[in-house]
Design an enzyme around this catalytic site. Structure first.
Site, PDB file in Angstrom:
ATOM      1  N   GLU B 209       0.842  -1.191   0.000  1.00 15.15           N
ATOM      2  CA  GLU B 209       0.000   0.000   0.000  1.00 15.15           C
ATOM      3  C   GLU B 209       0.874   1.237   0.000  1.00 15.15           C
ATOM      4  O   GLU B 209       2.100   1.141   0.119  1.00 15.15           O
ATOM      5  CB  GLU B 209      -0.951  -0.005   1.197  1.00 15.15           C
ATOM      6  CG  GLU B 209      -0.258  -0.022   2.539  1.00 15.15           C
ATOM      7  CD  GLU B 209      -1.201  -0.267   3.711  1.00 15.15           C
ATOM      8  OE1 GLU B 209      -2.260  -0.878   3.541  1.00 15.15           O
ATOM      9  OE2 GLU B 209      -0.865   0.169   4.813  1.00 15.15           O
ATOM     10  N   HIS B 248      -4.340   3.138   9.141  1.00 15.09           N
ATOM     11  CA  HIS B 248      -2.903   3.045   9.399  1.00 15.09           C
ATOM     12  C   HIS B 248      -2.131   3.386   8.149  1.00 15.09           C
ATOM     13  O   HIS B 248      -0.942   3.621   8.167  1.00 15.09           O
ATOM     14  CB  HIS B 248      -2.513   1.666   9.907  1.00 15.09           C
ATOM     15  CG  HIS B 248      -2.721   0.558   8.914  1.00 15.09           C
ATOM     16  ND1 HIS B 248      -1.864   0.339   7.873  1.00 15.09           N
ATOM     17  CD2 HIS B 248      -3.705  -0.349   8.807  1.00 15.09           C
ATOM     18  CE1 HIS B 248      -2.308  -0.690   7.175  1.00 15.09           C
ATOM     19  NE2 HIS B 248      -3.430  -1.121   7.714  1.00 15.09           N
TER      20      HIS B 248
END
Lengths: 390, 294
Positions: B209, B248
């Site tokens: 990511e 996150h």
């Protein structure tokens, strides 16, 4: 958690960092009074918002009289400041820092942070300072010097002096820099910072090293042992809806589209947001349900979407895992829908833990659900419904 | 076979007697994981879930032969628990705990240096070797034993992609969650190395990511060793608005290396097949393996 410039300077003064000296004002009159007290021929009036790039955006003004300080403050206070880092919505300026203006013969830049790759503390320094530093670093135009600090031990004096020399400092200024580096290191470790940046660190004409600006970010995960710092949190700087959502075990980010997005897990959330955008859809928000959220938390989150008149469709993408099963999410959705009474088409994709049970709950709640077998189908359906109502 | 664990892995759980520790340890045992001990300071000498509980890690290792530890300790004590396991010579430590302060992890990383311990996490869903062992908190039911290795920064996407791979008619050798925190134990590069050495893994899926430089480090590793097995990657967050923090993820991009475009370019240059839509990973793995078989 971000600190304001005036808070960071105040805290870092305890660790030996010298700054020009000033005080905070929340009215133009206060700004004038502070300027008068400072009695300096040059005064800096600086907007206190949690964003960099203030100088270029008109958030930092140098003036030469208390009256001019008052006028500068009047122009900033209560207004929106839009900088390269605030996004187009900008930030309301609620206070200004009125500070003695000093001349600099040279600007440097100093930052303490954790190197992710090495898992160690490092001091980064550059023999230049200024606002466009990040851009220039990106282009590789900036000379960055490193002083590795391991777990945060005091650097050896000769190493600190050599680091100062690489930044072009010699003699007393080099010794002063070594002292500043050690102070910042101690502050970083003792206060659980995740970033301390002094930019510019100015070499004044009388040969002192003075922090013209300071940025300090505290590790949110360590606030439990930093109560004094936790008390400095300025929730006004954050979106009130996002702050409330945090209290409900939700990571919520407000966006400007028309499709409400609900997922469990940040990675799955980002992936779903990507698909929505690929399908030419516009998300109204990003909402990640944390593993610790109960159905009443989730109901609160769905409530935010039902209350948002811009939302024309809700896309729910849940892959129930070991921590958050599908039925808890549907339970929360049902509670919110019943409370709201507003009928918004809901496109749902449910998989994994308790998916079948969750489907039966949908039926029980009498919710208008369009169920899709995979993420892409769900994203395209949500876009079609938001655009054409079907 | 699997990486990091096998059918003989003997697991002790630090923080087993708490609510979450009890719940997830019981699920791990149901799955067939050999849990041999629990460690909770002050509760030594008791039994919990039919295994002995110890005050410290070292005697638990000495008496039960545990060679892996699962950490279910709250954030404030998690780093101390990891360091205790490292100092007791536990070979594999899996830390599930979220929100561990970053300075604590700096000290853990220092303790790891020169030790014989591999740390997975923190903020990791754990390790799952279908049919062999589950050390972590992931849901089970859609996994099945097979030849695809998965290394991931995201628990939720791992669940999704395990499901896709199974539906594509394949199975998994091991799934490893390296965790989403800035400072963690083993990274994607080290997992790739382990999967390349595992005779039962035929392809590796890398789930990344935006934020950080983990994927670039994996790409640099692949550039230096060459692609020994097909690697398929999916990277989440291509369209995430810049400067916003999403859960996150979405951490500050450092020097332009954190965005998905840069990560995609680095991985493609290293020979990795980068899939653009999360829904197409399973199908892509099947195609890549089909092509490799011909």
């Amino acid at each position: 958690m971000n600190l304001h410039e005036f808070q960071a300077k105040d805290i870092l003064a305890r660790y030996g960092l010298v700054s020009p000296g000033g005080a905070v004002a929340i009215t133009p009159e206060e700004a004038e009074a502070v300027a008068r007290r400072l009695g300096s021929p040059m005064i800096a009036v600086k907007a206190q918002v949690h964003a960099g790039g203030r100088g270029k955006a008109g958030g930092v003004r140098l003036v030469t009289s208390p009256h001019a300080a008052r006028e500068a403050a009047a122009e900033m206070l209560g207004r929106k400041l839009v900088t390269a880092q605030t996004g187009p919505e900008g930030r309301i300026v609620r206070r200004v820092f009125v500070e003695t203006g000093l001349a600099s013969q040279r600007d440097l830049n100093l930052a303490v942070l954790v190197d992710r790759t090495l898992g160690e503390l490092v001091v980064l320094g550059s023999p230049e300072g200024g606002e466009d530093l990040e851009e220039r670093a990106l282009k590789g135009e900036l000379k960055l010097e490193r002083l590795p600090l391991g777990t945060g031990a005091t650097p050896r004096h000769d190493e600190a002096l050599a680091f100062a020399a690489r930044l072009g400092l010699t003699g007393d200024a080099a010794v002063a820099l070594a002292g500043i580096v050690d102070g910042l290191r101690r502050a970083f470790v003792e206060l659980d910072a995740s970033l301390i940046e002094i930019n510019p660190l100015a070499l004044t004409e009388d040969g002192r090293l003075v922090a013209f600006d300071a940025k300090m970010v505290i590790d949110d995960n360590a606030l439990f042992r930093q109560p004094e710092l936790a008390a400095l949190r300025d929730d006004e700087e954050a979106d009130p809806i996002e702050v409330q959502a945090q209290h409900h075990q939700l990571n919520y980010v407000r966006l400007d589209g028309d499709i409400g997005l609900v997922v469990n897990g940040a990675g799955l959330g980002l992936a779903t947001l990507d698909l929505l955008r690929e399908a030419q859809g516009r998300p109204a928000n990003f909402m990640d349900i944390r593993t610790t959220a109960k159905s009443q938390h989730i109901a609160y989150g769905f409530g935010l979407l039902f209350d948002n008149p811009a939302v024309k469709a809700i896309l729910v993408n849940i892959h129930g895992g070991g921590m958050q099963p599908c039925d808890t999410v549907v339970e929360g959705l049902g509670m919110a829908a019943r409370r709201s009474g507003r009928k918004i088409p809901i496109v749902a994709r449910l998989a994994g833990n308790n998916a079948d049970f969750a489907r039966s709950r949908f039926v029980n709640f009498g919710l208008p659900i369009v169920e899709c077998p995979d993420m892409w189908t769900a994203a395209t359906r949500a876009v079609a419904i938001a655009r054409h109502g079907r | 076979m699997a990486i990091l664990v096998d059918a003989d892995t003997r697991v002790l759980c630090q923080g087993m007697t708490g609510w979450a520790g009890t719940h997830h340890t019981a699920l791990m045992m149901d799955y067939g994981t050999r849990v041999v001990a629990g460690v909770t300071p002050g509760k030594g000498g008791r039994h919990h879930l039919n295994v002995p509980v110890f005050d410290r890690v070292a005697p638990a290792v000495a008496e039960t032969g545990a060679n892996a530890s699962m950490i279910f300790v709250p954030p404030a004590q998690a780093a101390a628990a990891m360091i205790e396991a490292i100092e007791a010579g536990v070979g594999l430590v899996v830390a599930v705990t979220e929100r561990v302060p970053v300075m604590d992890m700096v000290r853990v990383r220092a303790a790891l240096k020169g030790s014989g311990t591999r740390l997975v996490g923190p903020n990791s869903q754990g390790i799952l070797a279908p049919g062999l062992a589950k050390i972590g908190v992931m849901g089970t039911g859609s996994e099945r034993p097979g030849s695809v290795g998965i290394v991931s920064r995201s628990a939720s996407l791992t669940t999704e992609i395990v499901d896709q791979i199974t539906r594509a008619g394949l199975g998994q050798s091991t799934t490893v969650g390296v965790g989403g925190d800035p400072i963690h134990g083993i990274g994607m590069a080290e997992c790739l190395d382990l999967f390349f050495a595992d005779p039962d893994t035929e392809a590796v899926v890398l789930i990344g990511e935006l934020g950080g430089t983990e994927e670039q480090e994996a790409a640099e590793f692949l550039q230096s060793t060459g692609l020994k097995k097909p690697v398929i990657a999916y990277l989440a967050g291509r369209h995430a608005p810049p400067e916003r923090r999403m859960g996150h993820a979405g951490t500050i991009t450092l020097h332009g290396r954190g965005d998905v475009v840069a990560k995609t370019a680095a991985l493609r240059a290293a020979g990795v097949t980068v899939v653009s839509g999360a829904h197409r990973v399973g199908e892509t793995v099947r195609q890549v393996l089909g092509a490799a078989a011909r």
